[in-house]
Design a protein around this motif. Structure first.
Motif, short mmCIF file in Angstrom:
data_model
loop_
_atom_site.label_atom_id
_atom_site.label_comp_id
_atom_site.label_asym_id
_atom_site.label_seq_id
_atom_site.Cartn_x
_atom_site.Cartn_y
_atom_site.Cartn_z
N ILE A 149 11.08 -2.02 -8.31
CA ILE A 149 10.93 -1.40 -9.67
C ILE A 149 10.03 -0.53 -9.47
CG2 ILE A 149 11.82 -3.21 -10.96
CD1 ILE A 149 9.04 -3.79 -11.96
N GLY A 150 10.07 0.58 -10.13
CA GLY A 150 8.87 1.27 -10.33
C GLY A 150 9.12 2.48 -11.35
N LEU A 151 8.21 3.32 -11.83
CA LEU A 151 8.01 4.07 -13.00
C LEU A 151 8.80 5.28 -12.73
CD1 LEU A 151 7.11 4.06 -15.90
CD2 LEU A 151 4.93 5.01 -15.18
N ALA A 152 9.66 5.59 -13.55
CA ALA A 152 10.34 7.11 -13.48
C ALA A 152 9.44 8.07 -13.98
CB ALA A 152 11.68 6.96 -14.48
N THR A 153 9.33 9.21 -13.13
CA THR A 153 8.61 10.18 -13.41
C THR A 153 8.29 10.54 -14.94
OG1 THR A 153 8.72 11.18 -11.23
CG2 THR A 153 7.77 12.40 -12.86
N GLU A 154 9.59 10.72 -15.57
CA GLU A 154 9.62 11.18 -16.86
C GLU A 154 9.07 10.08 -18.09
OE1 GLU A 154 13.86 9.73 -15.73
OE2 GLU A 154 12.39 11.19 -14.94
N SER A 155 8.89 8.87 -17.55
CA SER A 155 8.18 8.09 -18.46
C SER A 155 6.90 7.77 -18.04
CB SER A 155 8.93 6.40 -18.09
OG SER A 155 10.43 6.39 -18.27
N LYS A 156 6.15 8.30 -17.35
CA LYS A 156 4.90 8.38 -16.83
C LYS A 156 3.81 8.46 -18.19
CE LYS A 156 1.11 9.35 -13.74
NZ LYS A 156 0.85 10.09 -12.58
N THR A 157 4.08 9.67 -18.83
CA THR A 157 3.10 10.03 -20.12
C THR A 157 3.38 9.07 -20.98
OG1 THR A 157 3.41 12.18 -19.59
CG2 THR A 157 2.75 11.71 -21.70
N ILE A 158 4.56 8.40 -21.27
CA ILE A 158 4.66 7.35 -22.38
C ILE A 158 3.91 6.30 -22.20
CG2 ILE A 158 6.54 5.92 -23.46
CD1 ILE A 158 8.40 8.08 -22.97
N VAL A 159 4.06 5.76 -20.69
CA VAL A 159 3.36 4.37 -20.43
C VAL A 159 1.87 4.79 -20.32
CG1 VAL A 159 3.03 2.95 -18.57
CG2 VAL A 159 5.35 3.58 -19.15
N GLU A 160 1.41 5.79 -19.80
CA GLU A 160 0.07 6.00 -19.89
C GLU A 160 -0.85 6.11 -21.05
OE1 GLU A 160 -0.09 10.03 -18.29
OE2 GLU A 160 -0.93 9.18 -16.29
N LYS A 161 0.01 6.47 -22.40
CA LYS A 161 -0.40 6.54 -23.74
C LYS A 161 -0.45 5.02 -24.14
CE LYS A 161 0.89 10.90 -24.98
NZ LYS A 161 1.94 11.91 -25.98
N ALA A 162 0.67 4.20 -23.89
CA ALA A 162 0.70 2.83 -24.30
C ALA A 162 -0.45 2.21 -23.64
CB ALA A 162 2.03 2.30 -23.82
N VAL A 163 -0.61 2.20 -22.40
CA VAL A 163 -1.81 1.59 -21.72
C VAL A 163 -3.08 1.83 -22.05
CG1 VAL A 163 -3.03 1.30 -19.34
CG2 VAL A 163 -0.39 1.27 -19.47
N SER A 196 0.02 -2.64 -14.56
CA SER A 196 0.48 -1.43 -15.31
C SER A 196 -0.44 -0.15 -14.61
CB SER A 196 0.22 -1.45 -16.61
OG SER A 196 -1.14 -1.81 -17.03
N TYR A 197 -1.52 -0.28 -14.01
CA TYR A 197 -2.23 0.64 -13.56
C TYR A 197 -1.71 1.21 -12.30
CZ TYR A 197 -5.42 -0.59 -17.29
OH TYR A 197 -6.22 -0.87 -18.54
N GLN A 198 -1.33 0.19 -11.25
CA GLN A 198 -0.86 0.62 -10.26
C GLN A 198 0.61 1.29 -10.37
OE1 GLN A 198 -0.56 -2.83 -7.78
NE2 GLN A 198 -2.96 -2.65 -6.93
N LEU A 199 1.43 0.77 -11.35
CA LEU A 199 2.73 1.19 -11.88
C LEU A 199 2.49 2.91 -12.09
CD1 LEU A 199 5.59 0.30 -12.15
CD2 LEU A 199 5.10 0.30 -14.68
N LEU A 200 1.29 3.05 -12.81
CA LEU A 200 1.19 4.58 -13.04
C LEU A 200 0.81 5.49 -11.89
CD1 LEU A 200 -0.90 4.04 -16.38
CD2 LEU A 200 1.28 5.16 -16.39
N LEU A 201 0.13 4.42 -11.00
CA LEU A 201 -0.17 5.45 -9.75
C LEU A 201 1.14 5.56 -8.87
CD1 LEU A 201 -3.32 3.46 -8.95
CD2 LEU A 201 -3.20 5.97 -9.60
N GLY A 202 2.03 5.02 -9.31
CA GLY A 202 3.43 5.39 -8.54
C GLY A 202 3.82 4.02 -7.50
N VAL A 203 3.15 3.02 -7.46
CA VAL A 203 3.24 1.97 -6.79
C VAL A 203 4.72 1.13 -7.22
CG1 VAL A 203 2.33 -0.48 -6.17
CG2 VAL A 203 0.89 1.45 -6.46
N TYR A 204 5.72 0.81 -6.35
CA TYR A 204 6.72 0.16 -6.49
C TYR A 204 6.38 -1.46 -6.26
CZ TYR A 204 9.72 4.12 -6.77
OH TYR A 204 10.20 5.21 -7.25
N PHE A 205 7.00 -2.46 -6.94
CA PHE A 205 6.79 -3.67 -7.00
C PHE A 205 8.23 -4.47 -6.75
CE2 PHE A 205 3.76 -2.06 -9.71
CZ PHE A 205 2.71 -2.71 -9.23
N GLU A 206 8.18 -5.38 -5.66
CA GLU A 206 9.52 -5.92 -5.16
C GLU A 206 9.76 -7.27 -5.83
OE1 GLU A 206 9.79 -7.71 -0.85
OE2 GLU A 206 10.28 -5.48 -0.98
#
Length: 66
Positions: free
Chosen positions: A38-52, A20-30
């Motif tokens: 897969i990667g994290l959509a920009t608009e979802s970053k704040t939601i995921v940061e709060k959850a983490v 999850s930490y790398q996901l927040l940094l913009g890393v994509y996973f294959e």
């Protein structure tokens, strides 16, 4: 103890391990099966940061109580 995180591939449903930490940094996973990524959509970053952050807080509380 680190808990393995996985998400089903949107293409083939194979579980894709991710951090999850790398996901927040913009890393994509294959996907290990079909190589979709897969990667994290920009608009979802704040939601995921709060959850983490909430998860980290819970882990700290559990460590202090145990």
């Amino acid at each position: 103890m680190k808990i393995a995180q996985q998400i089903p591939c949107p293409t083939c449903s194979t579980l894709i391990p991710f951090d999850s930490y790398q996901l927040l940094l913009g890393v994509y996973f294959e996907c290990p099966n079909c190589q979709s990524s897969i990667g994290l959509a920009t608009e979802s970053k704040t939601i995921v940061e709060k959850a983490v952050q909430k998860l980290d807080d819970i882990k700290k509380q559990n460590n202090n109580n145990g």
